[in-house]
Structures are given as C-alpha cells and as structure tokens.
Write a protein that holds these residues in place. Structure first.
Motif, PDB file in Angstrom:
ATOM      1  N   SER B 153      78.265  67.679 -39.783  1.00 34.84           N
ATOM      2  CA  SER B 153      78.152  66.412 -40.483  1.00 34.84           C
ATOM      3  C   SER B 153      76.699  65.963 -40.445  1.00 34.84           C
ATOM      4  CB  SER B 153      79.034  65.367 -39.802  1.00 34.84           C
ATOM      5  OG  SER B 153      78.650  65.202 -38.454  1.00 34.84           O
ATOM      6  N   HIS B 212      81.758  57.101 -39.693  1.00 32.47           N
ATOM      7  CA  HIS B 212      82.310  58.040 -38.715  1.00 32.47           C
ATOM      8  C   HIS B 212      81.913  59.468 -39.095  1.00 32.47           C
ATOM      9  CE1 HIS B 212      84.903  59.824 -35.730  1.00 32.47           C
ATOM     10  NE2 HIS B 212      85.180  58.615 -35.278  1.00 32.47           N
ATOM     11  N   MET B 214      83.420  62.296 -38.539  1.00 31.90           N
ATOM     12  CA  MET B 214      84.554  63.141 -38.943  1.00 31.90           C
ATOM     13  C   MET B 214      84.264  64.626 -38.691  1.00 31.90           C
ATOM     14  SD  MET B 214      86.847  60.904 -39.841  1.00 31.90           S
ATOM     15  CE  MET B 214      88.155  61.812 -40.635  1.00 31.90           C
ATOM     16  N   THR B 216      84.794  68.349 -37.612  1.00 33.01           N
ATOM     17  CA  THR B 216      86.020  69.153 -37.678  1.00 33.01           C
ATOM     18  C   THR B 216      86.304  69.929 -36.402  1.00 33.01           C
ATOM     19  OG1 THR B 216      84.792  71.014 -38.576  1.00 33.01           O
ATOM     20  CG2 THR B 216      85.796  69.500 -40.159  1.00 33.01           C
ATOM     21  N   PHE B 226      87.219  62.608 -35.002  1.00 34.31           N
ATOM     22  CA  PHE B 226      87.610  62.102 -36.314  1.00 34.31           C
ATOM     23  C   PHE B 226      88.554  60.911 -36.184  1.00 34.31           C
ATOM     24  CE2 PHE B 226      91.894  64.007 -36.283  1.00 34.31           C
ATOM     25  CZ  PHE B 226      91.740  64.972 -35.299  1.00 34.31           C
ATOM     26  N   GLN B 228      91.834  59.000 -36.591  1.00 29.39           N
ATOM     27  CA  GLN B 228      93.227  59.469 -36.663  1.00 29.39           C
ATOM     28  C   GLN B 228      94.145  58.454 -37.317  1.00 29.39           C
ATOM     29  OE1 GLN B 228      93.852  60.485 -32.486  1.00 29.39           O
ATOM     30  NE2 GLN B 228      94.197  62.604 -33.080  1.00 29.39           N
ATOM     31  N   ALA B 245      94.735  60.210 -40.624  1.00 22.64           N
ATOM     32  CA  ALA B 245      93.721  61.114 -41.161  1.00 22.64           C
ATOM     33  C   ALA B 245      93.563  62.317 -40.239  1.00 22.64           C
ATOM     34  CB  ALA B 245      92.388  60.378 -41.294  1.00 22.64           C
ATOM     35  N   GLU B 247      90.964  66.139 -39.652  1.00 19.14           N
ATOM     36  CA  GLU B 247      89.568  66.568 -39.673  1.00 19.14           C
ATOM     37  C   GLU B 247      88.974  66.748 -41.078  1.00 19.14           C
ATOM     38  OE1 GLU B 247      92.051  67.785 -37.869  1.00 19.14           O
ATOM     39  OE2 GLU B 247      91.412  68.634 -35.955  1.00 19.14           O
ATOM     40  N   VAL B 249      89.094  65.086 -43.752  1.00 22.71           N
ATOM     41  CA  VAL B 249      88.622  63.898 -44.478  1.00 22.71           C
ATOM     42  C   VAL B 249      87.097  63.821 -44.333  1.00 22.71           C
ATOM     43  CG1 VAL B 249      88.653  61.365 -44.524  1.00 22.71           C
ATOM     44  CG2 VAL B 249      90.789  62.636 -44.249  1.00 22.71           C
ATOM     45  N   GLU B 251      83.091  62.891 -44.135  1.00 22.82           N
ATOM     46  CA  GLU B 251      82.285  62.023 -43.263  1.00 22.82           C
ATOM     47  C   GLU B 251      82.144  60.633 -43.881  1.00 22.82           C
ATOM     48  OE1 GLU B 251      78.428  63.673 -42.680  1.00 22.82           O
ATOM     49  OE2 GLU B 251      77.791  62.122 -41.269  1.00 22.82           O
ATOM     50  N   PRO B 253      84.338  58.048 -44.163  1.00 17.37           N
ATOM     51  CA  PRO B 253      85.437  58.031 -45.129  1.00 17.37           C
ATOM     52  C   PRO B 253      85.436  56.764 -45.995  1.00 17.37           C
ATOM     53  CG  PRO B 253      86.245  58.558 -42.930  1.00 17.37           C
ATOM     54  CD  PRO B 253      84.809  58.153 -42.774  1.00 17.37           C
ATOM     55  N   ASP B 274      89.884  56.418 -33.469  1.00 22.55           N
ATOM     56  CA  ASP B 274      89.599  57.837 -33.645  1.00 22.55           C
ATOM     57  C   ASP B 274      90.179  58.617 -32.461  1.00 22.55           C
ATOM     58  OD1 ASP B 274      87.792  57.640 -31.490  1.00 22.55           O
ATOM     59  OD2 ASP B 274      86.089  57.274 -32.831  1.00 22.55           O
TER      60      ASP B 274
END
Lengths: 341, 286
Positions: B153, B212, B214, B216, B226, B228, B245, B247, B249, B251, B253, B274
C-alpha cells in the motif's frame, strides 16, 4: 500472421490459464519473427531542415506496435537533433534508418520530452551519450521505466521484442542552445507529468511540445496535474510559434487572427483543444464528486459531442476517471461536515 | 498439459449445458456460469455449499472492462431490485483472497459502491441472499495488468497514515430516487436543499472515506492489516447497514451507500474496527 493468432487467443482465453499459453505462443512467435516489426516510418518535411514521423491516433495495440507517438528531427548542418526516440527498439532502429535516408549528418543530441514509455523506449538505437532529458525525467525513467516497458509488452506484443530501458545519462537545463545554424530554446514545464520538456526552434518557429499538447486525440492523464498543465499551455501559447508538433496527433500551423473563433483563444487549434479538454475534464469530475457520484457512476457519465469527436476520448475519459477522481472526491468529502468524538 | 485438460473440461462444460437449460426450474448442477470461469465450481462450493444458487440479472455489478489501476478498481453493486435481501457477498474468482466484502442492508438499500484490489484478470461477482435462503448471483469480467494484491500500500511506505488511521471523511446528499446519478441535489454544509419538485421522495446518499492502509498480508514483511467491521446507524442507534470488509478492499476505502428517504434525515453514526482492534467512531452530519 502471428499477431492475428496471438490476438484471437487473447480474446478466447480469459482465465489464468492463458498466461501459460501466451508464453508458449510468445516463444513461437519470437522464433518466427526474427526480422522484426515493420513500422513503415516515413519522415514528413514540415519546415526547413525539420522532419516529423507522425504516429496513429489510437490506443496501444499489437497491430500498431505502440506507434501512436510523434517523433521528430532537425538537420542543423552540424549534426541531427532528435526529439523522442519512440516506443520500442525496432522503432528506434527504423527511426535511425529514416534519418539516414534524409541526411548523412551524425546524430548529436536526442532529447526525451518526458518519462512515458512511447517516448523513450527507442533509446537503445541511439548512442548513450547523446541521450538528454530533464532531471526529473531521468529519475522517472530510472524508477518506473521497467514497469512501463512491461506494460507495453503486454499491450503491443511482438513489436516490443528486444526492447530494454536505457536511462538518458545527460541532464539538460532550460534555456538556449545552438547546433549548426539552429538556435533552440529548451523549456522545462510540467503538468502532463512532473517534468515536461518542450523545444522551440527560434529560426523555423517550430515548437515541439511533447505531450503537453495533443491534436485531435484525447489527452492522457496517468501522471497529470491539471492546473500546472494549463499554466504550461499558457507559456507555450505565448511563444508565438509558427508550427506546432504535438506529442500525439497532426502537426498544425498557427491560424491568422482573422480565422480564429470568437473569442479568439489561441492561434493554435491543438493548444486550444487540449486546454478545452482539460478544463472540461476537471469541471466534470469536480461536479460529479460534488454531486456524490460513486466512481463507478462517474465512469458511465456521457461525453458531450465536442469531446466525442476527439479520437479515443471514450477510453481516455474512463482512464482519467481512474487517475483523477479519487482526488476530486476527496475534496468533496473533506470539505463537508465530519466529526470525530 | 494441465491447461489443455482444463481447456477440454471447460469446452465439455459448455457443450454439456447447451441443451440442458430449463429456466423454469434452475438446478444448480446444470447451471452454466455465464462468465465461463474455470473457478466457478470452486467458488460455488466455498461460498454457498448446498444452498440454492441462481444467476440473476436483477443483481447488477458495474465495473470497468479494463482496470486502469489494479490497486483501485471501482465496483458498484445494486441488488435493490430484489426484495428481502439479507446480505450481499462480493468475491473475485482469481484473486488470491477471493472474498472482497459482505454487506447487510438492514434499513438501507441493497446497494454499495466501493473499490477493490485485483491481482489478475478475474470475474468480480455479487451474490445477494434473499430471505428464502436463495443466493442470486451476477458479475462481470475485469481485465487488469495485475499486481493489486501483492503490491505494498502507498500508506505502508509513508508515516502519515499512522496519525490519521481510521479518520473518516463523510458527506450526506439527498437525491431523487428516479434520477439515478444524472443530477443529484447536493445538500451539503450551507446549502438548504433546493425545493424544486418534491413529488418523488428523496433518497439519501452517504459517502465515506476512511484512512486505512488495508494491507493484504501478501507483501513480504507487511502483515495483514485491514478494516473488518463497519456499522452505520441513525441517531437513535438503529442499524442502517453493516459492512464486513476483507483484505482486497482498496487502500483508504471509499463507500457509497444509499438509504431510503426519511431514515437518516438527521445524522449518521459510523462505528467499526480493524483487525488490530483500532476503533472507528464518527458522526457524519447532513
């Protein structure tokens, strides 16, 4: 032809399996086409000593071998100055042959206008010490050049065979320089990317704009910042050029004031058109974000007729939504009420 | 050799279904995947088990045919044409992590806009579960150069997100339900929502952006991190929508949520967390 088979297979197989098949095919194709991709380059003389190789107003495809770009050269009497090297090694080599068909003078300077792959991947065909670019273009090619090249291999296949990134070793500064009988002015601008070089030939009045100007084709925006781009267009417009060689699309001459539309925006159709497109794009995305459209809804927005008339505008608009909408919606969201507690 | 066998089985599958479709009684054994994905049977077993599954055009999935940025592919899911949707699952057949998110419409409409990371060309599908237990599935192919799930990310390489983690920007719009997307009346900050044609009751649209990374967990040395859970509620605490949500989704979001008129006329509470237990707690004011 090999490329037709390649394309058909590509359409038929859309799963992960296709990578293996394409790999096998790619090897077969490579073995079969050692003679390379024929770009059929034909230099057009547009002013004294000045020649342009005009690419197609298309997206990158296997059929066009990524030749969607304009390259140019000026025969100065004391060597040839080249503007951009094209999208592949084959292109660069055939570009050199095209230059040799016009003049026996040596190539003394190759200027790379910016760090997008269709403008510098022909570098291999030229002597390393002749390759010049703005400092940020050099660092951009060093950083992202390989990823860009991989992407062009994916989009344009065979024609890219043997192409490798060559980072220009020589930084060039804005200002005047002379070669032979020609006096040039280098402009260091930005907006299309973080570093956009334009070259003005003071004698012939020819302005090589790189991708700051598009003609008849929707501009691309993967690394664009629209406000500085518009400011760069003002500077180009103020030079009083006689002829403009855009990065993509047809070469055009300045229109006399009597033929300009009302209100007269620019003697250069290509500058006016690029400016209008960028302003429309900016306003459209800003308004969509202000209205609360989701990005998938912004992708589906209809294009007005004057935009539809530009080549590849439908696909370039969707690409631009991907590049520019996140920032527009961030503005729309952060300027609204929101509190933490 | 493996690809050849798979190719053969795909073509057998296609040949086998050509004459066997009887639309009145959809039987999951005979239903061919309209997207011809070799992964479909696996997806069906993983996500739906023995539950009844139908391919249904009333579930709409909008995504670009070619993704310009595989880290940030916009997807719009709309299952509002079905009644009694209890949850919607979104997944991507060829992603290393298939499950993208689930949402539970509660009082909201069964619609959600968001962005996803894709690792390679893949079907992106939405499955809406109705109260009778049937899954209604539709989807589209998205072509991409890939790498979306195994690229770090942007946030992981800059310290900024740490001070702004879970910060929410949000805004509420009132829009005419009939006039999808074309012209939405903005009712932001100072403007008192225009009083033009009050015939159709306005829907409310809520858009959220959450800071966030996010991550993976597929990038070496960067563990999965990430969001959740997200829960939207009205001022009285009644649930409007719940989102789970995963992984894939994208960065930072961004979610687009539509609510029926009158439900959230005041303000919307956003809560969540998260997988590191960091809380999200915000009010979005109209």
């Amino acid at each position: 032809m090999n490329s037709t088979l390649y394309k058909r297979t590509h359409v038929l197989l859309r799963s992960g399996l296709r990578h293996l098949i394409l790999f096998v095919l790619a090897i077969a194709t490579t073995l079969a086409s050692a003679d390379g991709f024929d770009y059929a380059l034909k230099p057009q003389r547009i002013a004294d000593d000045t020649w342009v190789l005009v690419g197609r107003s298309e997206d990158f495809t296997i059929a066009n071998g990524a030749n969607i770009v304009n390259t140019a050269f000026v025969v100065t009497g004391a060597g040839v100055v080249v503007i951009d090297s094209g999208p592949s090694r084959y292109y660069g080599e055939q570009f050199r042959q095209a230059i040799a068909s016009v003049t026996a003078e040596p190539i003394v300077k190759v200027l790379i206008t910016h760090y997008h792959p269709d403008h510098f991947l022909g570098n291999q065909a030229f002597a390393l010490e002749t390759l010049h670019a703005l400092p940020d273009t050099i660092s951009g090619i060093a950083r992202d050049g390989n990823a860009f090249a991989e992407n062009l291999y994916r989009l344009s296949g065979d024609a890219m065979h043997g192409t490798e990134v060559r980072v220009p070793p020589k930084a060039i500064a804005p200002g005047p320089f002379s070669v032979g009988t020609h006096r040039f002015e280098v402009l260091a601008l930005d907006g299309h990317t973080g570093a956009d070089l334009a070259l003005f030939d003071l004698g012939t009045g020819v302005l090589f704009t790189g991708d700051l100007v598009f003609n008849g084709r929707a501009p691309t925006t993967p690394h664009a910042r629209i406000e500085p781009w518009l400011a760069s267009l003002e500077r180009l417009d103020a030079l009083g050029a006689r002829i403009i060689v855009p990065g993509h699309g047809a070469v055009s001459e300045a229109m006399p004031a009597s033929q300009q539309g009302k209100p007269a925006s620019s003697p250069h159709v290509s500058i006016a058109q690029t400016r209008d497109y960028l302003r429309w794009l900016n306003a459209t995305l800003k308004e969509a974000a202000e209205q609360g459209l989701d990005m998938s809804e912004a992708l589906a927005l209809p294009l007005p007729p004057q935009i539809q008339r530009m080549a590849v505008s439908a696909s370039e608009f969707r690409r631009s939504v991907s590049h520019l909408y996140p920032a527009a919606e961030q503005d729309a969201l952060t300027h609204a009420h929101s509190h933490r507690y | 050799m493996k690809w050849f066998v798979a190719l053969l089985s795909v073509s057998l599958l296609m040949a086998g279904t050509a004459g066997a479709v009887s639309p009145a009684v959809p039987d999951r054994a005979s239903m061919a995947d309209p997207l011809d994905s070799p992964r479909w049977e696996d997806m069906r077993k993983t996500f739906f088990g023995k539950a009844r599954v139908v391919f249904d055009d009333r579930v709409k999935v909008v995504a670009p045919v070619t993704a310009e940025n595989s880290l940030n592919v916009p997807v719009g899911v709309d299952a509002a044409a079905l009644s009694g949707v209890t949850q919607v699952l979104v997944f991507a057949d060829f992603n290393p992590i298939n499950e993208v998110l689930r949402f539970y419409p509660e009082r909201g409409l069964a619609k959600l806009g968001f962005r996803v990371k894709l690792q390679q060309s893949t079907p992106v599908r939405a499955a809406a579960r109705t109260a009778d237990g049937v899954w209604h599935v539709n989807g589209v192919w998205v072509n991409t150069a890939g790498g979306g799930c195994t690229a770090p990310s942007v946030g992981s390489s800059s310290p900024e997100w740490q001070s702004r983690l879970n910060e929410v920007s949000g805004r509420v719009w009132s829009r005419e339900a009939a006039n999808e997307g074309a012209s939405a009346a903005s009712s932001s900050s100072s403007s008192q929502s225009a009083t033009e044609t009050p015939k159709s009751p306005d829907q409310l649209r809520l858009r959220l952006r959450i800071i966030h990374p996010m991550d993976t967990g597929l990038v070496a040395g960067i563990p999965a991190f990430f969001i959740q859970q997200l829960r939207l509620a009205d001022e009285k605490g009644r649930g409007l929508m719940r989102i789970e949500a995963y992984e894939p989704v994208a960065e930072n979001p961004v979610f687009t949520i539509d609510l029926p008129a009158g439900l959230a006329a005041s303000r919307v509470q956003v809560t969540g967390r998260d997988n590191g237990g960091n809380a999200i707690e915000t009010w979005v004011e109209p």
